[in-house]
Design a protein around this motif. Structure first.
Motif, mmCIF file in Angstrom:
data_model
loop_
_atom_site.group_PDB
_atom_site.id
_atom_site.type_symbol
_atom_site.label_atom_id
_atom_site.label_comp_id
_atom_site.label_asym_id
_atom_site.label_seq_id
_atom_site.Cartn_x
_atom_site.Cartn_y
_atom_site.Cartn_z
ATOM 1 N N UNK A 141 0.812 -1.237 0.000
ATOM 2 C CA UNK A 141 0.000 0.000 0.000
ATOM 3 C C UNK A 141 0.834 1.272 0.000
ATOM 4 N N UNK A 142 1.674 1.417 -0.991
ATOM 5 C CA UNK A 142 2.602 2.555 -1.026
ATOM 6 C C UNK A 142 1.903 3.882 -1.324
ATOM 7 N N UNK A 143 0.680 3.823 -1.875
ATOM 8 C CA UNK A 143 -0.039 5.054 -2.227
ATOM 9 C C UNK A 143 -1.101 5.420 -1.187
ATOM 10 N N UNK A 144 -1.071 4.742 -0.061
ATOM 11 C CA UNK A 144 -2.091 4.969 0.968
ATOM 12 C C UNK A 144 -2.111 6.420 1.441
ATOM 13 N N UNK A 145 -0.965 6.971 1.756
ATOM 14 C CA UNK A 145 -0.924 8.338 2.271
ATOM 15 C C UNK A 145 -1.349 9.341 1.211
ATOM 16 N N UNK A 146 -1.004 9.076 -0.050
ATOM 17 C CA UNK A 146 -1.421 9.948 -1.142
ATOM 18 C C UNK A 146 -2.951 10.006 -1.238
ATOM 19 N N UNK A 160 -9.518 11.757 0.112
ATOM 20 C CA UNK A 160 -10.562 11.563 1.123
ATOM 21 C C UNK A 160 -10.127 12.143 2.456
ATOM 22 N N UNK A 161 -11.047 12.859 3.089
ATOM 23 C CA UNK A 161 -10.823 13.436 4.412
ATOM 24 C C UNK A 161 -11.634 12.613 5.410
ATOM 25 N N UNK A 162 -10.944 11.902 6.280
ATOM 26 C CA UNK A 162 -11.603 10.999 7.220
ATOM 27 C C UNK A 162 -11.626 11.644 8.607
ATOM 28 N N UNK A 219 -2.117 12.609 -10.399
ATOM 29 C CA UNK A 219 -1.743 12.383 -9.006
ATOM 30 C C UNK A 219 -0.916 11.113 -8.849
ATOM 31 N N UNK A 220 -1.325 10.052 -9.570
ATOM 32 C CA UNK A 220 -0.648 8.766 -9.412
ATOM 33 C C UNK A 220 0.379 8.490 -10.510
ATOM 34 N N UNK A 229 -1.542 -0.157 -6.266
ATOM 35 C CA UNK A 229 -2.752 0.670 -6.204
ATOM 36 C C UNK A 229 -3.902 -0.108 -5.578
ATOM 37 N N UNK A 230 -4.048 -1.363 -5.990
ATOM 38 C CA UNK A 230 -5.096 -2.202 -5.414
ATOM 39 C C UNK A 230 -4.878 -2.380 -3.917
ATOM 40 N N UNK A 231 -3.638 -2.630 -3.538
ATOM 41 C CA UNK A 231 -3.309 -2.788 -2.118
ATOM 42 C C UNK A 231 -3.603 -1.520 -1.339
ATOM 43 N N UNK A 232 -3.313 -0.377 -1.942
ATOM 44 C CA UNK A 232 -3.493 0.909 -1.259
ATOM 45 C C UNK A 232 -4.955 1.219 -0.998
ATOM 46 N N UNK A 233 -5.807 1.046 -2.001
ATOM 47 C CA UNK A 233 -7.232 1.353 -1.789
ATOM 48 C C UNK A 233 -7.883 0.328 -0.874
ATOM 49 N N UNK A 234 -7.431 -0.919 -0.945
ATOM 50 C CA UNK A 234 -7.953 -1.930 -0.033
ATOM 51 C C UNK A 234 -7.616 -1.560 1.411
#
Length: 594
Positions: A216-221, A227-229, A258-259, A277-282
């Motif tokens: 999930x390398x793009x998680x912080x991006x 999204x604002x959580x 962005x990506x 990307x799949x790992x990050x959104x998951x």
């Protein structure tokens, strides 16, 4: 109070459900009859099946209910276009004629379609409508084994709501809070589904499977830009990056920038970037759902949670909720998507409109193993086999499962057809392809030669419930393949177990179906026969279909899948057909190919 017919249609995965008071009599998706995956058309054949199964006419149905309110949906559409104007003119011009010609007159269209099914059903009869997310909530709570629960529904969008929280208490279901369009965790996940080159509202489960191959390398991006959580798990999307409000696609060019990559075209090679990307959104979706459910547990202090809506089919997220939320018990509707809306709409009429009384069995749910679709007699099966000029072996009941077990142990792939068709997206041992999980190569064989699908897709184990604790963490007794479990059963780690690498995903988890003798006796008998022969209490279980085709329902569906793939054996209602014994020149096979 009589019969209630629930209907979902006109978006995707249309279905019909028939209740008699609070009892589910029958339920089926239209795709199982039309053979069009996720068929959105009016569920004429599904309705006919429900009526036939109950041995009643449509005129004998007391109430008909649709699973959402079209005028509210149209209101959302108009307000959205006004809000984003002048963006979206092309999409607006495409959508408006369909709504003005057809979708605004759903009540009239439903009445006309029902009259065609049964001319004795008068077009002037009342048709009821319920909110989309209320239908989801009703489908989650009312058949659950809980007398009180927090009820969470979460999907792309209904009329306005994308996420709702209700409290269920016996027959009462009270809405407490909601998140509205365009802020949608389901649509965020679908946007990544689209970006990764998969089909929206159909292939989200591919993203879930692919996620285990990435990081999930793009998680912080995602958190920084998309999204604002909030602290309670509620969220807002930054619509600058998305195009689903007004456009004809899910993401905006700003998303690509962005990506650093354009959206993947369908069929293009899956790169490490796509897996990440799949790992990050998951991971992002999982973390938001944990935060949301932790907040709900703190706020309401109720031990039970019910979940429905398309996001509820993400079994990795369900397991994370079970592990981290604080809720002691979680029940997920096995037909959590829009098909289940037909069931929820019918329940809503019984408990809300008619003030029906609810009797709860705290030991089990009311879904009848989700085996709610059509069944076929052996005589009907034989007639279908004759159409294809197929010879069969009729096997005595006491040796039938032993023969199937021997085939499995010999490395054969079995198409297994028995009893009523499953309602919902999971094969639960009624319309299944079965194989030996001891063979680590079986996953590749099934994907390439049977299912004709992507190599990264995992397969699930169906395991005797009495062995689940030995093989999997927490020993999930879930019967519907709605949770993943950590696999413990490597023989070197857990003595006296037989390893099942063919049914374990690359991340060391499995989407477990625990098969209980009392709930699913035939399937339990089959796996027991395999265990008696091999010492292995599990089989690989996947749906009886190929990629982009609905799960088999009738005998001809199973026969075509058997003949058009490299499945070795068709085991269908007490009959066995061995492909090796079939002489090619003797076959009369519409659509047959090798």
């Amino acid at each position: 109070m009589g019969y209630i017919l629930g209907i979902s249609a006109y978006y995707h995965d249309s279905a019909a459900c028939l209740l008699k008071d609070a009892e589910i009599i029958a339920a089926a998706q239209e795709e199982r009859f039309s053979r069009i995956k996720n068929d959105e058309s009016f569920p004429t054949e599904a309705i006919k099946f429900c009526l036939k199964f109950a041995n009643i006419s449509l005129a004998e149905v007391d109430h008909v209910v649709f699973y959402e309110k079209p005028f509210l949906k149209f209101e959302r559409l108009l307000e959205t276009y006004v809000h984003f104007a002048p963006r979206g003119l092309k999409s607006f011009l495409k959508a408006m004629p369909i709504w003005l010609k057809d979708k605004l007159f759903i009540k009239k269209n439903i009445a006309k379609a029902l009259h065609c099914i049964d001319p004795n059903w008068e077009k002037s009869r009342t048709i009821l409508f319920t909110d989309h997310h209320h239908a989801h909530a009703a489908s989650a709570f009312y058949p659950s084994p809980f007398d009180e629960a927090v009820v969470l529904t979460i999907d792309g969008v209904g009329e306005w709501a994308t996420t709702t929280v209700s409290i269920g208490n016996m027959a009462q279901l009270t809405l407490k809070k909601e998140i509205n369009f365009p802020n949608s965790l389901g649509l965020l996940y679908s946007a990544f589904t689209y970006y990764l080159g998969f089909e929206v509202n159909s292939d989200e489960y591919k993203v879930m499977g692919l996620a285990s191959y990435g990081t999930p390398v793009y998680k912080q991006l995602i958190y920084d830009h998309l999204i604002d959580v909030k602290a309670d798990g509620s969220f807002l999307l930054n619509m600058d990056y998305f195009d689903y409000c007004t456009g004809l696609k899910m993401t905006h060019k700003k998303f690509d920038k962005l990506f650093g990559h354009p959206a993947r075209a369908k069929g293009d090679e899956l790169l490490p970037f796509h897996k990440d990307m799949a790992s990050s959104i998951q991971k992002v979706t999982e973390e938001i759902m944990i935060k949301l459910t932790q907040s709900l547990y703190r706020e309401f202090a109720i031990d039970n949670l019910c979940i429905a809506g398309g996001v509820a089919l993400n079994c990795i997220i369900n397991s994370a909720i079970r592990q981290h939320s604080g809720f002691k018990q979680i029940w997920v509707q096995p037909a959590a998507g829009d098909a289940g809306g037909a069931l929820g709409a019918a329940y809503s009429v019984y408990y809300t409109h008619l003030s029906g009384l609810r009797n709860v069995d705290l030991q089990t749910d009311a879904m009848k193993q989700s085996l709610l679709g059509p069944s076929y007699t052996q005589k009907e099966v034989i007639a279908a086999l004759h159409v294809y000029n197929l010879n069969y072996e009729k096997v005595a009941h006491d040796v039938y499962y032993r023969k199937i077990a021997a085939y499995l142990a010999d490395g054969k792939v079995i198409a297994y057809f028995k009893g009523r068709t499953e309602f919902g997206p999971r094969a639960l041992g009624s319309r299944s392809i079965l194989a030996d999980p001891r063979n680590a190569e079986m996953k590749a064989i099934l994907n390439a030669k049977i299912k004709f699908r992507e190599s990264f897709r995992p397969f699930a184990p169906a395991i005797l419930a009495e062995f689940a604790d030995l093989y999997f963490s927490k020993g999930s007794k879930n019967r519907y393949m709605l949770f993943t479990e950590n696999y413990l059963g490597n023989a070197d780690k857990v003595p006296d177990t037989v390893s099942i690498p063919g049914a374990v995903h690359v991340d060391g988890t499995a989407r477990v179906q625990a098969v209980n003798k009392s709930h699913h006796p035939d399937f339990h008998q089959l796996i027991t026969a395999f265990y008696n022969l091999t010492g292995c209490p599990a089989v690989i279980n996947t749906s009886l279909n190929v990629m982009n085709e609905p799960m088999a329902s009738g005998p001809e569906d199973a026969i075509r899948c058997f003949l058009n793939t490299e499945i070795d054996i068709l085991a269908i209602e007490g009959l066995l057909i061995d492909k090796k014994r079939l002489a090619f020149e003797e076959l009369s096979l519409p659509g047959y190919y090798q």
